[in-house]
Design an enzyme around this catalytic site. Structure first.
Site, mmCIF file in Angstrom:
data_model
loop_
_atom_site.group_PDB
_atom_site.id
_atom_site.type_symbol
_atom_site.label_atom_id
_atom_site.label_comp_id
_atom_site.label_asym_id
_atom_site.label_seq_id
_atom_site.Cartn_x
_atom_site.Cartn_y
_atom_site.Cartn_z
ATOM 1 N N LYS A 181 10.612 3.166 -14.472
ATOM 2 C CA LYS A 181 12.215 3.161 -14.504
ATOM 3 C C LYS A 181 12.618 1.599 -14.034
ATOM 4 C CE LYS A 181 13.398 7.476 -12.492
ATOM 5 N NZ LYS A 181 14.553 7.948 -13.452
ATOM 6 N N GLU A 186 7.961 3.976 -1.365
ATOM 7 C CA GLU A 186 8.406 3.131 -0.483
ATOM 8 C C GLU A 186 8.818 1.890 -1.620
ATOM 9 O OE1 GLU A 186 7.905 0.985 3.565
ATOM 10 O OE2 GLU A 186 6.458 0.373 1.874
ATOM 11 N N HIS A 196 2.189 -13.380 6.700
ATOM 12 C CA HIS A 196 1.283 -12.329 6.907
ATOM 13 C C HIS A 196 -0.055 -13.032 7.131
ATOM 14 C CE1 HIS A 196 -1.492 -9.053 5.467
ATOM 15 N NE2 HIS A 196 -0.475 -8.313 6.161
HETATM 16 P P1 GTP Z 1 5.091 0.441 8.873
HETATM 17 O O1 GTP Z 1 5.022 0.879 7.481
HETATM 18 O O2 GTP Z 1 4.100 1.280 9.637
HETATM 19 O O3 GTP Z 1 4.700 -1.197 9.196
HETATM 20 O O4 GTP Z 1 6.441 0.938 9.498
HETATM 21 P P2 GTP Z 1 8.114 0.879 8.940
HETATM 22 O O5 GTP Z 1 8.019 1.222 7.795
HETATM 23 O O6 GTP Z 1 8.763 1.462 9.753
HETATM 24 O O7 GTP Z 1 8.097 -0.434 9.353
HETATM 25 P P3 GTP Z 1 9.063 -1.695 8.488
HETATM 26 O O8 GTP Z 1 10.429 -1.295 7.964
HETATM 27 O O9 GTP Z 1 9.154 -2.956 9.527
HETATM 28 O O10 GTP Z 1 8.360 -2.380 7.054
HETATM 29 C C1 GTP Z 1 6.835 -2.509 7.296
HETATM 30 C C2 GTP Z 1 6.420 -3.531 6.365
HETATM 31 O O11 GTP Z 1 7.336 -4.560 5.794
HETATM 32 C C3 GTP Z 1 5.175 -3.954 6.654
HETATM 33 O O12 GTP Z 1 4.036 -3.213 6.053
HETATM 34 C C4 GTP Z 1 5.126 -5.433 5.766
HETATM 35 O O13 GTP Z 1 4.716 -5.397 4.475
HETATM 36 C C5 GTP Z 1 6.581 -5.593 5.860
HETATM 37 N N1 GTP Z 1 6.922 -6.352 7.129
HETATM 38 C C6 GTP Z 1 7.812 -6.086 8.242
HETATM 39 N N2 GTP Z 1 7.777 -6.895 8.998
HETATM 40 C C7 GTP Z 1 7.242 -7.919 8.531
HETATM 41 C C8 GTP Z 1 7.182 -9.585 9.205
HETATM 42 O O14 GTP Z 1 7.535 -9.791 10.081
HETATM 43 N N3 GTP Z 1 6.114 -10.276 8.556
HETATM 44 C C9 GTP Z 1 5.748 -9.933 7.303
HETATM 45 N N4 GTP Z 1 5.039 -10.902 6.507
HETATM 46 N N5 GTP Z 1 5.902 -8.638 6.723
HETATM 47 C C10 GTP Z 1 6.511 -7.673 7.300
HETATM 48 MG MG MG Z 2 5.730 0.881 5.578
#
Ligand code: GTP
Ligand code: MG
Length: 228
Positions: A50, A169, A185
């Site tokens: 898409k 996602e 990261h």
């Molecule tokens: P997880 O998937 O377990 O982390 O939980 P979530 O989906 O609630 O978390 P979030 O919305 O914070 O998104 C998580 C993803 O965003 C991570 O796997 C990273 O790829 C990215 N991410 C979030 N915060 C940061 C950050 O401070 N630095 C970097 N480099 N990436 C981030």
């Molecule tokens: Mg995630």
């Protein structure tokens, strides 16, 4: 635009990954886990196509490619199990089905900030795409300075045994935000960096995140002006 397609993880690969983990017997029916991976992978393919189509159409009608490139990934079994434990969920198939919505993921790197929202709108207004979750870390950056738009969308996957709505996602960010996130990261996960260095770099990176955002906003303005 370049799309990096991910490989499908079949039962054998899942078994191999689980074999390295201490709790392999707890997770339950491996065949069911493999089926979840296969469905989510199909969902990633659907959304990836898409997005490719949208970029192509945009380029045709407006002489502009909103998408710079895309990366698709399937969550490794190791980080799947890690996430379930971190969140305190029971380690079973029900949890994976209903709580872990990022087994399949796509990262969309756009050329400009406007393109992030342009792509979001064009994707979510499609009649077979449903928005399930939305976190705008561009409007409200994380304390680290991290910026991106995180979506979970659901898309129907048609199989021989019926139609299944599959969560995927989608992380959308600009080239600048992506460059920043890659470096941050690295700093976060590199274990051999001395404490004071981490602190110093973390502080600098937070500042650079907002400088990058300012630059990208200014370049956006020039681009808008030229498009008129
Ligand atoms: P997880 O998937 O377990 O982390 O939980 P979530 O989906 O609630 O978390 P979030 O919305 O914070 O998104 C998580 C993803 O965003 C991570 O796997 C990273 O790829 C990215 N991410 C979030 N915060 C940061 C950050 O401070 N630095 C970097 N480099 N990436 C981030
Ligand atoms: Mg995630």
């Amino acid at each position: 635009m370049i799309l990096e397609r991910s490989n499908f993880m079949d039962v054998k690969q899942i078994m191999k990954e689980l074999d390295k983990l201490p709790m392999k017997s707890e997770i339950g029916d491996l065949k069911e886990l493999a089926q979840i991976y296969q469905l989510r992978h199909s969902g990633v393919n659907e959304i990836g196509t898409k997005l490719e189509n949208l970029d192509e159409e945009y380029s045709m009608n407006y002489d502009h490619n909103p998408i710079h490139h895309m990366e698709e990934r399937m969550k490794s079994v190791r980080s799947l199990v890690g996430k379930i434990q971190r969140k305190g969920y029971p380690l079973n198939m029900d949890t994976i089905h209903h709580k872990i919505l990022d087994v399949g993921g796509i990262r969309v790197i756009t050329n400009y900030i406007d393109d992030v929202y342009r792509v979001e709108d064009a994707l979510t207004q499609q009649s077979d795409v449903t928005l399930i979750k939305r976190k705008d870390y561009i409007k409200d950056p994380k304390p680290s300075g991290y910026r991106s738009l995180h979506l979970v969308v659901s898309v129907p996957v048609f199989q021989s045994n019926g139609v299944f709505d599959v969560p995927i996602e989608v992380q959308l960010r600009t080239i600048g935000m992506d460059m920043w996130a890659s470096l941050e990261h690295k700093l976060r996960y590199k274990t051999d960096v001395p404490e004071e260095k981490v602190e110093q770099h973390t502080g600098n990176l937070k500042e650079y995140a907002s400088e990058l955002f300012d630059i990208e906003s200014k370049m956006q303005e020039i681009f808008r002006d030229l498009q008129e």
